[in-house]
Design a protein around this motif. Structure first.
Motif, PDB file in Angstrom:
ATOM      1  N   ARG B 165     -11.370 -13.718 -17.517  1.00 21.75           N
ATOM      2  CA  ARG B 165     -10.587 -12.203 -17.843  1.00 21.75           C
ATOM      3  C   ARG B 165     -11.335 -11.403 -18.784  1.00 21.75           C
ATOM      4  O   ARG B 165     -12.624 -11.748 -19.386  1.00 21.75           O
ATOM      5  N   LEU B 166     -10.856 -10.363 -18.976  1.00 25.92           N
ATOM      6  CA  LEU B 166     -11.562  -9.412 -20.007  1.00 25.92           C
ATOM      7  C   LEU B 166     -10.321  -8.885 -21.013  1.00 25.92           C
ATOM      8  O   LEU B 166      -9.169  -8.913 -20.813  1.00 25.92           O
ATOM      9  N   LEU B 167     -10.871  -8.648 -22.114  1.00 28.50           N
ATOM     10  CA  LEU B 167     -10.087  -7.994 -23.280  1.00 28.50           C
ATOM     11  C   LEU B 167     -10.536  -6.528 -23.246  1.00 28.50           C
ATOM     12  O   LEU B 167     -11.888  -6.447 -23.279  1.00 28.50           O
ATOM     13  N   TYR B 168      -9.928  -5.569 -23.473  1.00 31.28           N
ATOM     14  CA  TYR B 168     -10.420  -4.215 -23.957  1.00 31.28           C
ATOM     15  C   TYR B 168      -9.217  -3.564 -24.747  1.00 31.28           C
ATOM     16  O   TYR B 168      -8.178  -3.636 -24.858  1.00 31.28           O
ATOM     17  N   VAL B 169      -9.910  -2.397 -25.361  1.00 29.94           N
ATOM     18  CA  VAL B 169      -8.842  -1.655 -26.140  1.00 29.94           C
ATOM     19  C   VAL B 169      -8.909  -0.238 -25.313  1.00 29.94           C
ATOM     20  O   VAL B 169      -9.707   0.219 -25.106  1.00 29.94           O
ATOM     21  N   SER B 170      -7.556   0.343 -25.193  1.00 30.22           N
ATOM     22  CA  SER B 170      -7.578   1.550 -24.403  1.00 30.22           C
ATOM     23  C   SER B 170      -6.744   2.388 -25.556  1.00 30.22           C
ATOM     24  O   SER B 170      -5.961   2.023 -26.491  1.00 30.22           O
ATOM     25  N   VAL B 171      -6.819   3.727 -25.643  1.00 26.96           N
ATOM     26  CA  VAL B 171      -6.136   4.752 -26.240  1.00 26.96           C
ATOM     27  C   VAL B 171      -5.752   5.845 -25.648  1.00 26.96           C
ATOM     28  O   VAL B 171      -6.341   6.458 -24.731  1.00 26.96           O
ATOM     29  N   THR B 172      -4.477   6.020 -25.753  1.00 25.65           N
ATOM     30  CA  THR B 172      -3.937   7.353 -25.207  1.00 25.65           C
ATOM     31  C   THR B 172      -3.694   8.276 -26.525  1.00 25.65           C
ATOM     32  O   THR B 172      -3.177   7.914 -27.361  1.00 25.65           O
ATOM     33  N   GLY B 177      -1.541  16.980 -33.449  1.00 25.62           N
ATOM     34  CA  GLY B 177      -0.618  16.496 -34.634  1.00 25.62           C
ATOM     35  C   GLY B 177      -0.281  15.209 -34.666  1.00 25.62           C
ATOM     36  O   GLY B 177       0.447  14.549 -35.601  1.00 25.62           O
ATOM     37  N   ASN B 178      -0.331  14.569 -33.418  1.00 28.87           N
ATOM     38  CA  ASN B 178       0.408  13.363 -33.272  1.00 28.87           C
ATOM     39  C   ASN B 178      -0.642  12.185 -33.275  1.00 28.87           C
ATOM     40  O   ASN B 178      -1.696  12.388 -33.005  1.00 28.87           O
ATOM     41  N   LYS B 179      -0.069  10.990 -33.787  1.00 32.44           N
ATOM     42  CA  LYS B 179      -1.130  10.042 -33.760  1.00 32.44           C
ATOM     43  C   LYS B 179      -1.500   9.432 -32.310  1.00 32.44           C
ATOM     44  O   LYS B 179      -0.476   9.380 -31.366  1.00 32.44           O
ATOM     45  N   ASP B 180      -2.557   8.803 -32.170  1.00 28.51           N
ATOM     46  CA  ASP B 180      -2.889   8.119 -30.786  1.00 28.51           C
ATOM     47  C   ASP B 180      -2.226   6.928 -30.560  1.00 28.51           C
ATOM     48  O   ASP B 180      -1.622   6.217 -31.539  1.00 28.51           O
ATOM     49  N   TYR B 181      -2.052   6.391 -29.444  1.00 27.70           N
ATOM     50  CA  TYR B 181      -1.557   5.226 -28.916  1.00 27.70           C
ATOM     51  C   TYR B 181      -2.577   4.070 -28.767  1.00 27.70           C
ATOM     52  O   TYR B 181      -3.502   4.503 -27.769  1.00 27.70           O
ATOM     53  N   TYR B 182      -2.913   3.132 -29.486  1.00 31.61           N
ATOM     54  CA  TYR B 182      -3.969   1.997 -29.333  1.00 31.61           C
ATOM     55  C   TYR B 182      -3.112   0.479 -28.591  1.00 31.61           C
ATOM     56  O   TYR B 182      -2.135   0.416 -29.070  1.00 31.61           O
ATOM     57  N   ARG B 183      -3.930   0.406 -27.285  1.00 31.21           N
ATOM     58  CA  ARG B 183      -3.236  -0.759 -26.737  1.00 31.21           C
ATOM     59  C   ARG B 183      -4.701  -1.933 -26.674  1.00 31.21           C
ATOM     60  O   ARG B 183      -5.718  -1.516 -26.242  1.00 31.21           O
ATOM     61  N   LEU B 184      -4.137  -3.184 -27.079  1.00 30.43           N
ATOM     62  CA  LEU B 184      -5.054  -4.086 -26.734  1.00 30.43           C
ATOM     63  C   LEU B 184      -4.636  -4.844 -25.369  1.00 30.43           C
ATOM     64  O   LEU B 184      -3.552  -5.172 -25.301  1.00 30.43           O
ATOM     65  N   THR B 185      -5.214  -4.860 -24.171  1.00 30.86           N
ATOM     66  CA  THR B 185      -4.949  -5.278 -23.035  1.00 30.86           C
ATOM     67  C   THR B 185      -6.013  -6.370 -22.571  1.00 30.86           C
ATOM     68  O   THR B 185      -7.164  -6.534 -22.733  1.00 30.86           O
ATOM     69  N   MET B 186      -5.246  -7.461 -21.737  1.00 27.49           N
ATOM     70  CA  MET B 186      -6.279  -8.452 -21.029  1.00 27.49           C
ATOM     71  C   MET B 186      -5.879  -8.217 -19.468  1.00 27.49           C
ATOM     72  O   MET B 186      -4.853  -8.036 -19.156  1.00 27.49           O
ATOM     73  N   SER B 187      -6.898  -8.468 -18.810  1.00 26.51           N
ATOM     74  CA  SER B 187      -6.910  -8.265 -17.244  1.00 26.51           C
ATOM     75  C   SER B 187      -7.827  -9.367 -16.779  1.00 26.51           C
ATOM     76  O   SER B 187      -8.549  -9.959 -17.492  1.00 26.51           O
ATOM     77  N   ARG B 193      -4.083  -7.264 -12.695  1.00 29.26           N
ATOM     78  CA  ARG B 193      -3.041  -7.859 -13.652  1.00 29.26           C
ATOM     79  C   ARG B 193      -3.210  -7.345 -15.153  1.00 29.26           C
ATOM     80  O   ARG B 193      -3.312  -8.488 -15.860  1.00 29.26           O
ATOM     81  N   PRO B 194      -3.067  -6.435 -15.479  1.00 23.50           N
ATOM     82  CA  PRO B 194      -3.315  -5.811 -16.870  1.00 23.50           C
ATOM     83  C   PRO B 194      -1.959  -6.189 -17.664  1.00 23.50           C
ATOM     84  O   PRO B 194      -1.002  -6.258 -17.009  1.00 23.50           O
ATOM     85  N   ILE B 195      -2.489  -6.909 -18.800  1.00 24.84           N
ATOM     86  CA  ILE B 195      -1.043  -7.420 -19.697  1.00 24.84           C
ATOM     87  C   ILE B 195      -1.495  -6.570 -21.075  1.00 24.84           C
ATOM     88  O   ILE B 195      -2.533  -7.028 -21.742  1.00 24.84           O
ATOM     89  N   VAL B 196      -0.502  -5.807 -21.419  1.00 24.23           N
ATOM     90  CA  VAL B 196      -0.863  -5.277 -22.845  1.00 24.23           C
ATOM     91  C   VAL B 196      -0.491  -6.392 -23.887  1.00 24.23           C
ATOM     92  O   VAL B 196       0.637  -6.766 -24.013  1.00 24.23           O
ATOM     93  N   LEU B 197      -1.439  -6.759 -24.629  1.00 25.12           N
ATOM     94  CA  LEU B 197      -0.987  -7.687 -25.709  1.00 25.12           C
ATOM     95  C   LEU B 197      -0.573  -7.214 -27.049  1.00 25.12           C
ATOM     96  O   LEU B 197       0.067  -8.033 -27.914  1.00 25.12           O
ATOM     97  N   LEU B 198      -0.870  -5.959 -27.394  1.00 26.60           N
ATOM     98  CA  LEU B 198      -0.555  -5.342 -28.570  1.00 26.60           C
ATOM     99  C   LEU B 198      -0.532  -3.993 -28.612  1.00 26.60           C
ATOM    100  O   LEU B 198      -1.542  -3.256 -27.985  1.00 26.60           O
TER     101      LEU B 198
END
Lengths: 184, 435
Positions: B165-172, B177-187, B193-198
């Motif tokens: 499996r892989l872990l990675y961080v993605s940012v939207t 003026g708005n803060k970004d969304y950070y996601r920690l994903t396992m695939s 089959r990505p799963i957002v862990l946080l």
């Protein structure tokens, strides 16, 4: 401190008026004289209180105007201080801006956060350390010039919070920065 | 000459086409010279209706992604055998196929699935290997990756690492003026089959695996400052390990799972500390006014590599736990950082600066030969597959962050761009247990 001393003067005036009343309560003539004296003392106390209040609000207004002037000066510089690549040395522009902010901080008790940032070049963890060096460099300059250490929190975001998302110096230059955030 | 190799021009193995919602897609940009031609015939589904997963496609994609195999198109196949009796070697020789993989997928009780497969050497006209994998039908893709691992090991002599499996961080980006969304994903290792862990509006960084692949650790700014957390993958239970003033970053699990190396700057500047995970006691192993960061354990657990700018520029050093001695490891170039060590303890991948650009390089600790593996300008966060064959890393495409991979000999390359947002900091898991 000014507020405390003005209030202290008013309290001592009121206390001396009350003392005069307490000392003059033995005979009717004396009572009348004493009453007149007490009234005079009360009037004097009231006048003194009003005068003190007026002078206090004048002092307040003056210091508030002074503080606003300092804040305007600092705001003109902005709350972001920029750095050269891979450097945590303060530039002359950053020092001028910091001096303006230090003057404001000396007129208040507010606490601040210094948020250090880097551009995207280099590894993320190394940049986290570099962002901290930048924030600490600003903090150290402020502390040496009299801002208490406990009023400042330095936090590094490394390259995680860019202003400019693209590559190239125009984006990178915006991102190599320390932001001053007033907490309260 | 491998870099002039057989180039599969952006063959997009679009995982979405199979109906799987995947955040990452795969684009193969370069294969090896003379890849082995293998035909992976669609597995015959033994159950009712249509097969829940095209397992042959998953297996073929794994093998092709390694750069060492070229596929035979299904439309060229003259038959779709699923048993040895149905195999006509001359049909496959005509397609210049070297190896042929056929199989059956069968439903099992309690929502299970079983894959039976056979590998044939077309030139020798013999069956060379056969096997079976079984597990929950919901894990059909993972069963397929395990078949690919076995085929890969049989044909290359190297253990496969597809069933990982892989872990990675993605940012939207949040927009003005708005803060970004950070996601920690396992695939899965192929991005499927990505799963957002946080998910957080504050930065997430530095995801790493525990050696048993059952826990992960990372840095989260959710408290307003960086803090190290660990998280159990089965239960989702989280534990905040640190809350010190200054940096709390770069967690790295020791090979025995008992100790976490980390970077703390609570004493004034960033240093490497070891935390006993049972007692939370800390030991400072670097005491220096320079930046010390990015600890990475050697596989024997007896020493750590780390980055230090004590010499003026960041270079990689090695700290020996028994003697307390530190020695410099990298000398070539003015910027070498964030080492990760292959399981053989010999190959070290790192970020290496050359002509102002940041590349991924590999250093052989025995020969001291340093080879630059990538040619893009802002490559970082290398993570090596548990079998040591491929390095996954983060780079930029335009102004977007993407993941890319290169084989350790530089011969094969592929990219895993995200459908949206920026992707960064990949961490390849250790080998997984049976399930």
């Amino acid at each position: 401190m000014k507020h405390v001393s003005v209030a202290g003067k008013i309290i001592s005036l009121l206390l001396s008026a009350a003392f005069l009343v307490a000392c003059s309560s033995s005979s009717t003539k004396e009572e009348e004289e004493a009453a007149a004296a007490a009234a005079a003392a009360a009037a004097a106390a009231k006048a003194a209180q009003e005068a003190a209040a007026a002078s206090a609000s004048a002092a307040d207004a003056q210091s508030e105007a002074n503080r606003l002037r300092l804040m305007d000066a600092a705001a003109a510089y902005g709350n972001v201080f920029y750095f050269a690549y891979d450097s945590s040395n303060l530039t002359p522009e950053a020092i001028a801006a910091l001096d303006a902010h230090i003057a404001v901080l000396k007129s208040s008790n507010s606490t601040i956060r210094l948020e250090g940032h880097t551009d995207e070049r280099g590894t993320r963890e190394y940049n986290l350390a570099l962002g901290e060096r930048r924030a600490n460099s600003v903090r150290d300059y402020m502390v040496v010039r009299g801002i208490a250490n406990y009023r400042i929190e330095a936090v590094s975001y490394g390259e995680e919070r860019p202003i400019g998302y693209g590559s190239g110096e125009s984006n990178w230059a915006q991102n190599r920065r320390v932001e001053l955030v007033v907490v309260n | 000459m491998k870099n002039l190799a057989f180039i599969l021009m952006n063959i997009v193995l679009a995982l979405a086409a199979t109906g799987v919602r995947a955040d990452l897609t795969i684009e193969i940009t370069q294969g090896m010279d003379n890849p082995t031609a293998i035909a992976v015939v669609p597995f015959a589904w033994q159950g009712a209706g249509t097969a829940p997963e095209d397992v042959a496609q998953v297996i073929e994609s794994d093998l092709v992604r390694s750069g060492q195999f070229s596929p035979v198109a299904r439309t060229d196949m003259l038959g779709l055998p699923s048993t040895q009796e149905e195999v006509f070697y001359r049909d496959w020789r005509a397609l210049e196929t070297e190896y042929l993989l056929i199989g059956k997928a069968s439903p099992e009780p309690n929502n299970g699935m079983r894959l039976d497969y056979e590998l044939f050497d077309v030139l020798r006209q013999t069956r060379v290997f056969s096997g079976m994998e079984s597990g929950p039908a919901a894990d059909a893709r993972m069963l397929s990756h395990r078949v690919a691992d076995k085929i890969y090991e049989h044909l290359t002599g190297v253990r496969g690492a597809f069933a990982t499996r892989l872990l990675y961080v993605s940012v939207t980006r949040g927009g003005a003026g708005n803060k970004d969304y950070y996601r920690l994903t396992m695939s899965d290792s192929d991005g499927a089959r990505p799963i957002v862990l946080l998910e957080s509006r504050e930065p997430l960084m530095a995801p790493v695996w525990a050696p048993d692949a059952k826990q992960i650790a990372y840095v989260s700014f959710e408290t307003g400052r960086p803090a190290i957390f660990r998280q159990d993958l089965a239960t989702g239970k989280r534990e905040q390990l640190t809350n010190f003033q200054g940096l709390n970053s770069s967690p790295a699990w020791s090979p025995d799972g008992r100790t976490m190396a980390m970077v703390l700057s609570k004493d004034g500047n960033p240093d490497i500390f070891l935390m006993d995970l049972a007692t939370h006691n800390l030991t400072n192993i670097t005491k220096n006014f320079a930046i010390e960061t990015e600890p990475a354990w050697m596989p024997d657990g007896k020493s750590l590599l780390f980055t230090s700018d004590r010499g003026g520029k960041p270079q990689i050093y090695q700290y020996d736990l028994a003697s307390g001695a530190t020695k410099r490891v990298t000398y070539e170039g003015s910027y070498n950082a964030r080492a990760r060590v292959a399981q053989d303890g010999r190959n070290v991948v790192m970020v290496h600066q050359r002509d102002g650009n940041f590349h991924i390089a590999i250093l052989d600790l025995v020969t001291n030969r340093l080879q630059v593996l990538t040619s893009t300008a802002l490559d970082e966060s290398p993570s090596i597959a548990p079998n040591g064959s491929v390095v996954l890393y983060a780079t930029k495409s335009g102004d977007r962050g993407i993941l890319a991979a290169v084989s350790v000999d530089g011969g094969a390359k592929f990219r895993l761009p995200a459908r949206e947002g920026d992707v960064r900091e990949p961490a390849w898991s250790p080998y997984l247990g049976a399930n």
